[in-house]
Motif scaffolding. Structure first.
Motif: not given
Ligand SMILES: N[C@@H](CCC(=O)N[C@@H](CS)C(=O)NCC(=O)O)C(=O)O
Length: 256
Positions: A11-13, A35, A40, A54, A66, A111, A138
């Motif tokens: 996960s990039t975040c 994921l 999640q 995450v 966040d 994404r 989601k």
């Molecule tokens: N703005 C949030 C975005 C978090 C986010 O999009 N996380 C992604 C991984 S980078 C995730 O958990 N995706 C799971 C999904 O799409 O169900 C942050 O920066 O924490």
């Protein structure tokens, strides 16, 4: 102080937060969520992070969500041994404006190729009903998933995402030229560099690094961030898509 990070290797975040924790030598335990399996979206996790994404940081029982907020939080509570926030208010405002740009542009755009190239086979294998139920569960990404569908984003959306990534590179180039580099805001690495890092690493992972072959300041920036001590422990094995999805190695090797 005890830190637990709920996150995912690729996960990039999450990578932003791991980088800051590692750079500050903050010991943390990692809870890895799958994921694609929907960890999640489980009730217990949603109590921590109602967005169903995450990362989530648990700091002595205080929950922070966040990634942009978490890295600012960490810089505030642990300003030593390294700090990524400028002292000057104007510089700090510039850093935050860049972080907003990064969240809106590359962090969102990346994404589209990521899902189309790496994750789609998992969704293509679901029945339409299963997929719709997964998408609808989601909290934050329902519309994104429905727009992608089981067949993936159409070429028009892929091209738009690639164009947004290209405009990000132009912006980075301009910022580096304006500040004198080597980092976005000048001599010191800041949270803005850490925010954009995972998107740039992901672009390289997907074989899109040719997009900055005529931009030496970005090539230098990319080398400099990978040379940071915190980089290796952040991108441990399994953090790159090509390490988990072997079919991507062929895609990454193609000419852009
Ligand atoms: N703005 C949030 C975005 C978090 C986010 O999009 N996380 C992604 C991984 S980078 C995730 O958990 N995706 C799971 C999904 O799409 O169900 C942050 O920066 O924490």
């Amino acid at each position: 102080m005890a830190f637990t990070l709920y996150n995912a290797p690729q996960s990039t975040c999450s990578q932003r937060v791991r980088f800051v924790l590692n750079a500050k030598n903050i010991p943390f335990s990692e809870i890895k969520l799958d994921l694609l399996a929907g960890d999640q979206l489980k009730t217990d996790y949603l109590k921590l992070n109602p967005n169903g994404v995450v990362p989530t940081l648990d700091h002595d029982g205080a929950i922070v969500i966040d990634s942009s907020v978490i890295i600012e939080y960490l810089d505030e509570i642990a300003p030593e041994p390294v700090n990524f926030t400028p002292e000057n208010s104007v510089e700090r405002a510039r850093m935050r404006a860049l972080m907003h740009f990064i969240d809106e542009m590359p962090a969102a755009a990346i994404r589209v190729p990521t899902f189309n190239l790496a994750f789609l086979p998992r969704f293509a294998a679901m029945s339409e009903e299963e997929f719709i139920a997964f998408a609808e569960s989601k909290p934050l990404r329902k519309e994104f998933m429905l727009a992608m569908g089981r067949k993936g984003f159409p070429e028009k959306d892929m091209n738009a995402a690639l164009d947004r990534l290209k405009r990000t590179l132009v912006r980075m180039d301009d910022e580096i030229a304006k500040s004198g580099g080597p980092w976005l805001l000048g001599k010191h690495i800041t949270l803005a560099d850490i925010s954009v890092m995972p998107s740039i690493v992901r672009m390289a992972d997907l074989g899109l690094d040719a997009m900055w072959q005529n931009r030496p300041s970005i090539a230098r920036w990319y080398d400099a961030i990978r040379a940071q001590e915190a980089y290796q422990p952040t991108f441990y094995f399994g953090s790159l898509l090509t390490e988990k999805f072997p079919h991507l190695k062929k895609i990454a090797a193609r000419p852009v």
